[in-house]
Design an enzyme around this catalytic site. Structure first.
Site: not given
Length: 150
Positions: A54, A56, A84, A87
């Site tokens: 992801h 992040e 999410c 993260c």
């Protein structure tokens, strides 16, 4: 310390680049206490065949590598979509001072929705959270991306 300046435009640029690669358009930038962008990333889950890639996570990894530390005290994270749960946990582990995000994510978010990671007593660190930053632009990128897929 520098006066406040939003870096969401840089995160949106990373999200646009992710969309151009066929990735879900999410972008993130890590900003030092001096106000400089020290890392930037967009989603790369498909490209890297990695469910943890992801925006992040990739930005945090790069910022930690640059700092030579697993923690980033005093740093800010700008991300175009509500992080999410995975993260959000990584943000807490990295000791990010402030989290700025754009679009809310009622389906998969882990900050204001879903797991609400920072509200759990197991969260050892809770950043200051600011939501809705450039949310219209972030939402437009996501809607356009998914409209093409349908």
């Amino acid at each position: 310390m520098s006066p406040f300046r939003s870096h969401m435009d840089a995160a949106l640029a990373e999200a646009s680049a992710a969309a151009a690669r066929g990735e879900v358009p999410v972008g993130a930038v890590v900003v030092s206490p001096r106000g400089e962008i020290v890392a930037r990333a967009g989603n790369r889950t498909r490209e890297l065949c990695d469910p943890t890639a992801h925006a992040e996570i990739l930005a945090l990894r790069a910022a930690c590598a640059a700092a030579g530390s697993e923690r980033l005290p005093g740093h800010d994270l700008y991300v175009t979509l509500e992080p999410c749960a995975m993260c959000a946990s990584a943000i807490a582990q990295a000791r990010i001072a402030r989290l700025y995000y754009g679009a809310a994510d009622p389906k998969s978010g882990g900050v204001a929705h879903g797991a609400k990671v920072f509200e759990h007593p197991q969260s050892h660190h809770v950043p200051q959270v600011y939501d809705g930053i450039a949310s219209a632009a972030a939402e437009a990128l996501l809607k356009a991306f998914f409209a093409e897929k349908r």
